[in-house]
Scaffold this active site. Structure first.
Site, PDB file in Angstrom:
ATOM      1  N   LYS A   1     -36.589  84.789  -9.121  1.00 43.24           N
ATOM      2  CA  LYS A   1     -36.992  83.311  -9.375  1.00 43.24           C
ATOM      3  C   LYS A   1     -38.511  82.449  -9.376  1.00 43.24           C
ATOM      4  O   LYS A   1     -39.393  83.569  -8.994  1.00 43.24           O
ATOM      5  CB  LYS A   1     -36.573  82.739  -7.736  1.00 43.24           C
ATOM      6  CG  LYS A   1     -35.848  81.258  -7.934  1.00 43.24           C
ATOM      7  CD  LYS A   1     -34.495  81.808  -8.493  1.00 43.24           C
ATOM      8  CE  LYS A   1     -33.776  80.717  -8.708  1.00 43.24           C
ATOM      9  NZ  LYS A   1     -32.976  79.964  -8.525  1.00 43.24           N
TER      10      LYS A   1
HETATM   11  P1  NAD Z   1     -29.781  69.236 -10.250  1.00 45.84           P
HETATM   12  O1  NAD Z   1     -31.652  69.119 -10.361  1.00 45.84           O
HETATM   13  O2  NAD Z   1     -29.328  69.680 -11.354  1.00 45.84           O
HETATM   14  O3  NAD Z   1     -28.942  68.962  -8.954  1.00 45.84           O
HETATM   15  C1  NAD Z   1     -29.448  68.602  -7.097  1.00 45.84           C
HETATM   16  C2  NAD Z   1     -28.669  67.465  -7.264  1.00 45.84           C
HETATM   17  O4  NAD Z   1     -28.471  67.429  -5.312  1.00 45.84           O
HETATM   18  C3  NAD Z   1     -29.237  66.211  -7.539  1.00 45.84           C
HETATM   19  O5  NAD Z   1     -27.799  65.284  -7.521  1.00 45.84           O
HETATM   20  C4  NAD Z   1     -29.907  65.416  -6.693  1.00 45.84           C
HETATM   21  O6  NAD Z   1     -30.206  64.040  -6.751  1.00 45.84           O
HETATM   22  C5  NAD Z   1     -28.991  66.069  -5.162  1.00 45.84           C
HETATM   23  N1  NAD Z   1     -29.888  66.364  -4.206  1.00 45.84           N
HETATM   24  C6  NAD Z   1     -31.315  66.108  -4.003  1.00 45.84           C
HETATM   25  N2  NAD Z   1     -31.632  66.036  -2.227  1.00 45.84           N
HETATM   26  C7  NAD Z   1     -30.304  65.634  -1.636  1.00 45.84           C
HETATM   27  C8  NAD Z   1     -29.942  65.870  -0.826  1.00 45.84           C
HETATM   28  N3  NAD Z   1     -30.774  65.813   0.358  1.00 45.84           N
HETATM   29  N4  NAD Z   1     -28.020  65.696  -0.323  1.00 45.84           N
HETATM   30  C9  NAD Z   1     -27.808  64.948  -1.252  1.00 45.84           C
HETATM   31  N5  NAD Z   1     -28.021  65.826  -2.385  1.00 45.84           N
HETATM   32  C10 NAD Z   1     -29.243  66.311  -2.854  1.00 45.84           C
HETATM   33  O7  NAD Z   1     -29.690  71.041  -9.436  1.00 45.84           O
HETATM   34  P2  NAD Z   1     -28.603  72.021  -9.834  1.00 45.84           P
HETATM   35  O8  NAD Z   1     -28.842  72.713 -11.172  1.00 45.84           O
HETATM   36  O9  NAD Z   1     -26.950  71.245 -10.437  1.00 45.84           O
HETATM   37  O10 NAD Z   1     -29.383  72.557  -8.178  1.00 45.84           O
HETATM   38  C11 NAD Z   1     -28.381  72.792  -7.150  1.00 45.84           C
HETATM   39  C12 NAD Z   1     -28.062  73.984  -6.541  1.00 45.84           C
HETATM   40  O11 NAD Z   1     -27.126  74.954  -7.666  1.00 45.84           O
HETATM   41  C13 NAD Z   1     -29.127  74.581  -6.041  1.00 45.84           C
HETATM   42  O12 NAD Z   1     -28.908  75.403  -4.758  1.00 45.84           O
HETATM   43  C14 NAD Z   1     -29.269  75.610  -7.076  1.00 45.84           C
HETATM   44  O13 NAD Z   1     -29.861  77.068  -6.864  1.00 45.84           O
HETATM   45  C15 NAD Z   1     -28.031  76.205  -7.810  1.00 45.84           C
HETATM   46  N6  NAD Z   1     -28.027  77.097  -8.040  1.00 45.84           N
HETATM   47  C16 NAD Z   1     -27.321  76.572  -9.754  1.00 45.84           C
HETATM   48  C17 NAD Z   1     -28.101  76.823 -10.959  1.00 45.84           C
HETATM   49  C18 NAD Z   1     -27.935  76.438 -12.713  1.00 45.84           C
HETATM   50  O14 NAD Z   1     -28.219  76.528 -13.564  1.00 45.84           O
HETATM   51  N7  NAD Z   1     -28.241  75.012 -12.255  1.00 45.84           N
HETATM   52  C19 NAD Z   1     -26.915  77.771 -10.877  1.00 45.84           C
HETATM   53  C20 NAD Z   1     -26.900  78.916 -10.090  1.00 45.84           C
HETATM   54  C21 NAD Z   1     -27.108  78.040  -8.526  1.00 45.84           C
END
Ligand code: NAD
Length: 477
Positions: free
Chosen positions: A106
């Site tokens: 990561k």
């Molecule tokens: P992203 O940046 O696209 O979205 C995150 C969202 O969460 C945003 O809309 C943001 O405004 C919101 N957010 C931030 N702080 C917040 C809070 N305190 N309360 C509520 N909402 C809040 O990120 P993502 O890629 O969707 O990732 C989200 C989670 O999924 C993370 O834990 C990431 O590790 C996990 N994840 C992502 C992927 C991927 O393919 N992108 C894959 C596996 C796991």
């Protein structure tokens, strides 16, 4: 530090140790699997706005029992070594659960992307990539990043370009990173992959009435009341697919600046458009706004989808969570202490190391595509179309010979039956298969061994057993 306030890595370790206690591993192996192999910290300068700014980034390799190692790059001010190492560990276990041949890694950059314009983000990303590339911490056969919180296909395209610039003669250069835009040798279906994986996981969960009953629910996804935290890449796609394709009702959306709720259901596309246009979830019409967004985690619903941050369900709010089923779309949204409380209360949790594995699964397909230098379906699609057309016309001819009324299928049936699968359909099919098989294996352990109280324990046991097997043939002298 009390067991209720553990660091992110200590939370992951606790789940790991629960599983190891039920396994019979050779002495010392559990320690080796659990330990993070290496973390590289880099501080680098970028000249912006007429002065030099120094940034801090990390790339952690938790386990290279299989190479390349794989894991996203996160941009957030909250990034720190502990977080990156915990997320890298989850990548190791996740890849093992869904049978994706990668070790775990990561990366993170300590930065608020909103503080910079596009040109500046490009400069910072390229410089960070350069620092990692020159140490083989981005490399097609060694270490392959992907998007995570705060990054997207755009950053991956810059990283790929930077790698190509530094390795102009390397044929497989574009396999150095996944989650790229399709025009830059990305794969159809990668952007939606993690949210799509959440949908496929839930569909598989609801195929087994016994499990649905264990969650004190009944029936299918149709009509289930869902609260989603985080309408970013993962949360948005999951909510969109569940509401538009499975009939679930999104009754609450929690964002960084508050939450909106509506018992009648929220239009996910409209909410997303509102946030994009106004910069905030506040003011969205046809819903009630609550400034204390986190409190909505405790609202009444059938299914809760935390899809934003780690540690949002903790020992202080776990007893108040009303959802009967939680699917961890984010990494680590439930602390180990909260997990104990939820389990005792009979709340079923579909754990992160399985639930959000759609991203790494489709990243794997993209990596394979980049190494084979050909789009999935390019060779077979028209051949499949020809065979199906032949079959259909023969069936029509035969029905004309034997039947009184000649069989004549509808045009839409013909079109659907005849067409060959394109890349997007193949990717979705591969992802669906992966999510189904992995949950079936976890379910088997959960049902058959009474010591296995929950799906998380089952997933960890499966992952650790698979990783342990790879050590049988490793040189450890
Ligand atoms: P992203 O940046 O696209 O979205 C995150 C969202 O969460 C945003 O809309 C943001 O405004 C919101 N957010 C931030 N702080 C917040 C809070 N305190 N309360 C509520 N909402 C809040 O990120 P993502 O890629 O969707 O990732 C989200 C989670 O999924 C993370 O834990 C990431 O590790 C996990 N994840 C992502 C992927 C991927 O393919 N992108 C894959 C596996 C796991």
């Amino acid at each position: 530090m009390s067991s209720q306030d553990l660091s992110f890595t200590a939370n992951v370790d606790r789940q790991f140790l629960r599983a190891v206690n039920l396994l019979d591993l050779p002495p010392g192996l559990a320690q080796q699997i659990r330990t993070c192999n290496a973390t590289y910290t880099v501080r680098f300068p970028v000249r912006l706005r007429e002065r030099i700014h120094v940034f801090t980034g990390y790339r952690s390799v938790h386990s290279d029992h299989i190479t390349p190692v794989k894991g996203g790059i996160r941009y957030s001010l909250a990034v720190n070594q502990d977080e990156v190492e915990a997320l890298a560990a989850l990548m190791t276990y996740k890849s093992a659960v869904v049978d994706v041949p990668f070790g775990g890694s990561k990366g993170g950059l300590c930065i608020n992307p909103n503080d910079y314009d596009d040109r500046e983000i490009e400069q910072i990303t390229r410089r960070f990539a350069y620092e990692l590339i020159k140490r083989d911490l981005i490399h097609p056969s060694q270490n392959v990043p992907a998007p995570d919180m705060g990054t997207s296909a755009r950053e991956m395209a810059w990283i790929a370009d930077e790698y190509q610039r530094l390795h102009p003669t390397e044929m497989d250069a574009l396999a150095c990173v996944t989650g790229k835009p399709v025009y830059k040798s990305g794969i159809a279906g990668r952007v939606e992959a993690t949210g799509r994986g959440i949908q496929f996981a839930l569909r598989e969960f609801f195929r087994e009435p016994l499990d649905v009953k264990r969650a004190s629910l009944s029936g299918s996804l149709e009509g289930k009341r869902v609260i989603v935290q985080g309408l970013g890449n993962v949360g948005f796609h999951a909510a969109q697919f569940l509401s538009l394709e499975d009939g679930a009702v999104i009754t609450g959306i929690i964002e960084r600046d508050g939450a909106i709720v509506s018992e009648a259901g929220l239009d996910v596309l409209a909410v997303k458009a509102w946030i994009e246009a106004s910069g905030s979830i506040k003011g969205y019409p046809d819903a009630t706004f609550l400034s204390d967004g986190a409190s909505v985690l405790e609202s009444d619903c059938d299914l809760l989808i935390p899809a934003a941050l780690e540690g949002v369900i903790h020992h202080k709010n776990a007893a108040s969570i009303k959802a009967k089923l939680i699917i961890e779309a984010a990494n680590g949204p439930i602390t180990a202490a909260a997990d104990d409380i939820l389990r005792q209360r009979g709340v079923v949790v579909i754990p992160d190391l399985y639930a959000n594995a759609g991203g790494v699964t489709v990243s794997y397909f993209e990596w394979v595509k980049n190494l084979s230098h050909i789009r999935f379906g390019r060779m077979e699609r028209r051949a499949q179309e020809t065979t199906q057309t032949l079959m259909l016309s023969e069936l029509e001819r035969l029905s004309g010979l034997i039947g009184v009324d000649k069989w004549s299928p509808t045009d839409s049936f013909k079109a659907n039956y005849v067409k060959g699968a394109d890349e997007l359909e193949l990717v979705r099919s591969g992802l669906d298969d992966t999510m189904r098989e992995a949950l079936q294996a976890m379910r088997e352990k959960w049902h058959e061994d009474e010591r296995v109280e929950d799906l998380r324990l089952a997933a960890y046991m499966i992952a650790i057993q698979k990783i342990a097997l790879t050590y049988q043939s490793k040189s450890l002298g």
